[in-house]
Design a protein around this motif. Structure first.
Motif, PDB file in Angstrom:
ATOM      1  N   UNK A  24      -8.145  17.554  37.868  1.00  0.00           N
ATOM      2  CA  UNK A  24      -8.306  17.352  36.421  1.00  0.00           C
ATOM      3  C   UNK A  24      -9.040  18.524  35.780  1.00  0.00           C
ATOM      4  N   UNK A  25     -10.010  19.076  36.467  1.00  0.00           N
ATOM      5  CA  UNK A  25     -10.729  20.236  35.924  1.00  0.00           C
ATOM      6  C   UNK A  25      -9.803  21.432  35.761  1.00  0.00           C
ATOM      7  N   UNK A  82     -14.623  24.646  32.895  1.00  0.00           N
ATOM      8  CA  UNK A  82     -15.537  24.959  33.988  1.00  0.00           C
ATOM      9  C   UNK A  82     -16.376  23.749  34.385  1.00  0.00           C
ATOM     10  N   UNK A  83     -16.409  22.729  33.534  1.00  0.00           N
ATOM     11  CA  UNK A  83     -17.204  21.545  33.798  1.00  0.00           C
ATOM     12  C   UNK A  83     -16.336  20.290  33.661  1.00  0.00           C
ATOM     13  N   UNK A  84     -16.872  19.166  34.081  1.00  0.00           N
ATOM     14  CA  UNK A  84     -16.168  17.891  33.958  1.00  0.00           C
ATOM     15  C   UNK A  84     -17.060  16.889  33.227  1.00  0.00           C
ATOM     16  N   UNK A  85     -16.427  15.950  32.530  1.00  0.00           N
ATOM     17  CA  UNK A  85     -17.163  14.980  31.742  1.00  0.00           C
ATOM     18  C   UNK A  85     -17.041  13.565  32.272  1.00  0.00           C
ATOM     19  N   UNK A  86     -17.639  12.599  31.568  1.00  0.00           N
ATOM     20  CA  UNK A  86     -17.641  11.200  32.020  1.00  0.00           C
ATOM     21  C   UNK A  86     -16.243  10.615  32.235  1.00  0.00           C
ATOM     22  N   UNK A  87     -15.285  10.976  31.383  1.00  0.00           N
ATOM     23  CA  UNK A  87     -13.937  10.434  31.548  1.00  0.00           C
ATOM     24  C   UNK A  87     -13.320  10.896  32.861  1.00  0.00           C
ATOM     25  N   UNK A 116     -14.997  11.791  35.538  1.00  0.00           N
ATOM     26  CA  UNK A 116     -15.740  11.130  36.611  1.00  0.00           C
ATOM     27  C   UNK A 116     -15.286   9.680  36.773  1.00  0.00           C
ATOM     28  N   UNK A 117     -15.006   9.012  35.659  1.00  0.00           N
ATOM     29  CA  UNK A 117     -14.547   7.620  35.705  1.00  0.00           C
ATOM     30  C   UNK A 117     -13.179   7.543  36.379  1.00  0.00           C
ATOM     31  N   UNK A 118     -12.258   8.411  35.985  1.00  0.00           N
ATOM     32  CA  UNK A 118     -10.911   8.405  36.551  1.00  0.00           C
ATOM     33  C   UNK A 118     -10.938   8.759  38.039  1.00  0.00           C
ATOM     34  N   UNK A 119     -11.709   9.796  38.381  1.00  0.00           N
ATOM     35  CA  UNK A 119     -11.778  10.220  39.778  1.00  0.00           C
ATOM     36  C   UNK A 119     -12.470   9.167  40.642  1.00  0.00           C
ATOM     37  N   UNK A 120     -13.567   8.590  40.132  1.00  0.00           N
ATOM     38  CA  UNK A 120     -14.288   7.564  40.880  1.00  0.00           C
ATOM     39  C   UNK A 120     -13.470   6.303  41.065  1.00  0.00           C
ATOM     40  N   UNK A 121     -12.789   5.856  40.002  1.00  0.00           N
ATOM     41  CA  UNK A 121     -11.953   4.667  40.103  1.00  0.00           C
ATOM     42  C   UNK A 121     -10.801   4.864  41.065  1.00  0.00           C
ATOM     43  N   UNK A 122     -10.193   6.041  41.020  1.00  0.00           N
ATOM     44  CA  UNK A 122      -9.065   6.340  41.919  1.00  0.00           C
ATOM     45  C   UNK A 122      -9.502   6.345  43.372  1.00  0.00           C
ATOM     46  N   UNK A 123     -10.636   6.989  43.659  1.00  0.00           N
ATOM     47  CA  UNK A 123     -11.084   7.069  45.049  1.00  0.00           C
ATOM     48  C   UNK A 123     -11.455   5.680  45.581  1.00  0.00           C
TER      49      UNK A 123
END
Length: 394
Positions: free
Chosen positions: A286-287, A293-298, A300-307
């Motif tokens: 997604x980055x 260069x950085x990632x935001x809460x959305x 992190x939410x998508x990546x965390x939920x997927x994992x």
């Protein structure tokens, strides 16, 4: 007279009129005899100035332990939000209910809403320690792999991913290997606590099983402290984690606390590898897609939920067998349905087929995306906040 000579003459005159230049006053702070902070000249400092050095030290100490602090914050938040779902999952894995809703209704009707939080204290305390240790081992292993990578400064001749995180494949391999080490370490340390948690979550149901296998005796007078004990000749359970621990040691010895450790290590080593690999892969993908260069809460939410969803789909059968085997620890031998893990696998498959290994997965998947998404949102937020307070890069 040139401009330069005039400037020098003016400066000489200023020095003569004002005397030798005083050195700049040091900002060094020490504690005087009065116990109050003073500067180098002995002047008392304002309370706000007194607090500044201690705040700076506190912030730097927090920054040095940012992984631990962020992981603890995320662990407590995730545990409080997701524990009732974990209780329902364990009940559906080890006992038969027609649906998740039926399991929830019956559990709440018999034990109340707080019954779904039975056994919360040990995992609440240990989850904080375990998660902080898990993230620390994970981060340290990643750094170690990057430092000791033989292809740090050159491409792998076989075209395989390295540990330098230059590609998405490299990110996935590094995270997966680091996650497996982290999971194995945590499983070896936390197996007794996981066993006690399973017993507490199933205490009411297991008491019924034990009572059904034992001849009934006369009921003693009712008491408030034993409201959910079985008054039969089987083991008498009490509603505390310590009593469950004592009961396991009494019946199985100290090593009985490690019942199911093999399945526990397999589950956590493979599950944590998949977990971190999926998170970092989705996050990095997604980055790169956003060109940021950085990632935001959305993200992190998508990546965390997927994992969370991916890891549960792949390791749920192992978790089911582990929970089933651990649920038998306090049952009499003649009441134990399975004598070993392989027999458990064979019987489940013969009775229910492959779908039998995913009994209760609905509750895990329902909670997986929001809970694990929240977990990483809180973790990344806390880590970013700590770095910001310390004025240091992430």
């Amino acid at each position: 007279m040139s401009h330069r000579d005039k400037a020098l003459a003016g400066r000489h005159q200023d020095v003569q009129s004002t005397g030798p230049a005083k050195p700049e006053e040091s900002s060094f702070v020490y504690v005087g005899n009065s116990g109050e902070a003073e500067d180098i000249s002995g002047a008392r400092l304002h309370p706000a100035e007194q607090a500044a050095p201690s705040q700076a030290l506190w912030r730097m100490a927090l920054y040095e332990n940012r992984t631990l602090a962020s992981a603890v914050t995320a662990a407590v938040t995730g545990m409080l939000a997701g524990y009732p779902f974990d209780s329902l999952k364990t009940r559906m894995q080890t006992h038969h209910y027609p649906s998740l809703l039926a399991c929830a209704r019956r559990s709440i009707a018999e034990e109340g809403l707080l019954g779904l939080y039975r056994g919360l204290l040990p995992p609440l305390i240990t989850a904080s320690a375990a998660k902080s240790m898990s993230f620390s081992v994970f981060e340290r292993t990643k750094k170690w792999l990057r430092r000791h990578d033989p292809y740090k400064h050159s491409a792998n001749p076989l075209g395989l991913p390295d540990f330098q995180r230059r590609t998405v494949g490299s990110v996935a391999v590094t995270a997966g290997f680091s996650g497996s080490i982290s999971g194995a370490v945590i499983a070896a340390l936390c197996c007794p606590l996981e066993l006690i948690k399973v017993q507490m979550q199933l205490a009411n149901l297991l008491n019924k099983d034990i009572g059904a296998a034992a001849p009934a005796t006369a009921l003693p007078p009712a008491s408030n402290s034993g409201s959910w004990r079985q008054h039969r000749t089987g083991p008498r359970w009490a509603g505390s984690n310590l009593s469950v621990c004592r009961e396991i040691v009494r019946h199985k010895g100290v090593f009985g606390l490690y019942s199911g450790i093999g399945l526990h290590v397999v589950r956590d080593a493979s599950g944590t590898a998949i977990y971190f690999a999926a998170y970092e892969t989705v996050k990095e993908t997604l980055r790169r897609l956003t060109g940021s260069d950085t990632t935001g809460p959305l993200t992190h939410m998508l990546a965390g939920g997927t994992c969370g969803v991916v890891s549960w789909l792949l390791i749920f059968p192992v978790d089911l067998v582990k929970s089933t085997m651990q649920s038998q620890v306090l049952k009499p031998k003649d009441a134990q349905e399975f004598k070993g893990a392989w027999q458990c696998v064979v019987k489940i498959h013969s009775k229910l087929g492959l779908s039998g290994f995913y009994r209760g997965i609905s509750v895990s998947l329902i909670r997986a995306f929001p809970i694990h998404g929240l977990n990483f949102v809180v973790y990344e937020w806390a880590r970013s906040l700590i770095c910001h307070l310390a004025g240091q890069p992430e």
